[in-house]
Design an enzyme around this catalytic site. Structure first.
Site, PDB file in Angstrom:
ATOM      1  CB  ILE A  63      -0.881   0.021   1.272  1.00 33.14           C
ATOM      2  CG1 ILE A  63      -1.738  -1.236   1.358  1.00 33.14           C
ATOM      3  CG2 ILE A  63      -1.731   1.289   1.331  1.00 33.14           C
ATOM      4  CD1 ILE A  63      -2.298  -1.491   2.742  1.00 33.14           C
ATOM      5  CB  CYS A  64       2.203   3.756  -1.743  1.00 32.53           C
ATOM      6  SG  CYS A  64       1.615   3.883  -3.443  1.00 32.53           S
ATOM      7  NE  ARG A  65       0.275  10.970  -2.809  1.00 32.60           N
ATOM      8  CZ  ARG A  65      -0.410  11.512  -3.817  1.00 32.60           C
ATOM      9  NH1 ARG A  65      -1.653  11.893  -3.634  1.00 32.60           N
ATOM     10  NH2 ARG A  65       0.147  11.650  -5.002  1.00 32.60           N
TER      11      ARG A  65
END
Length: 102
Positions: A63-65
């Site tokens: 997961i990231c932005r």
């Protein structure tokens, strides 16, 4: 080809009680604003030296932005023999519960 999952699918799985191995690769200031409570935080730049913390038999959701950094981390993990799935759209598209990182 990197496997993908949407934030909506992750939210549904968590709400259904599924145990997921989530890794949030955002920077400290980003996770301070909120992350999925079940996620482990490992900053993207530190992933190569953190590989010994990961299990090659576990399916990780990265997961990231917005989904770009997590795609790169997923590719790196797969190239190194790990199982990784990119959460497309990242936290921008995630509508489930979040909490500030402790």
């Amino acid at each position: 080809m990197i496997p993908t999952i949407t934030g909506e699918e992750v939210r549904e799985k968590l709400e259904n009680g599924e145990q997921l191995a989530l890794i949030d690769v955002r920077e400290n200031d980003e996770v301070a604003e909120g992350m999925i409570p079940q996620a482990e935080h490992i900053v993207m730049g530190t992933i190569p030296e953190q590989l010994d913390r990961l299990d090659k038999e576990t399916e990780y959701i990265i997961i990231c932005r917005s989904g770009v950094r997590s795609e790169n981390v997923s590719r790196f993990l797969i190239e190194n023999g790990y199982k990784a799935t990119n959460m497309t759209g990242g936290m921008l598209d995630y509508t489930g519960e979040t909490a500030p990182k402790n």
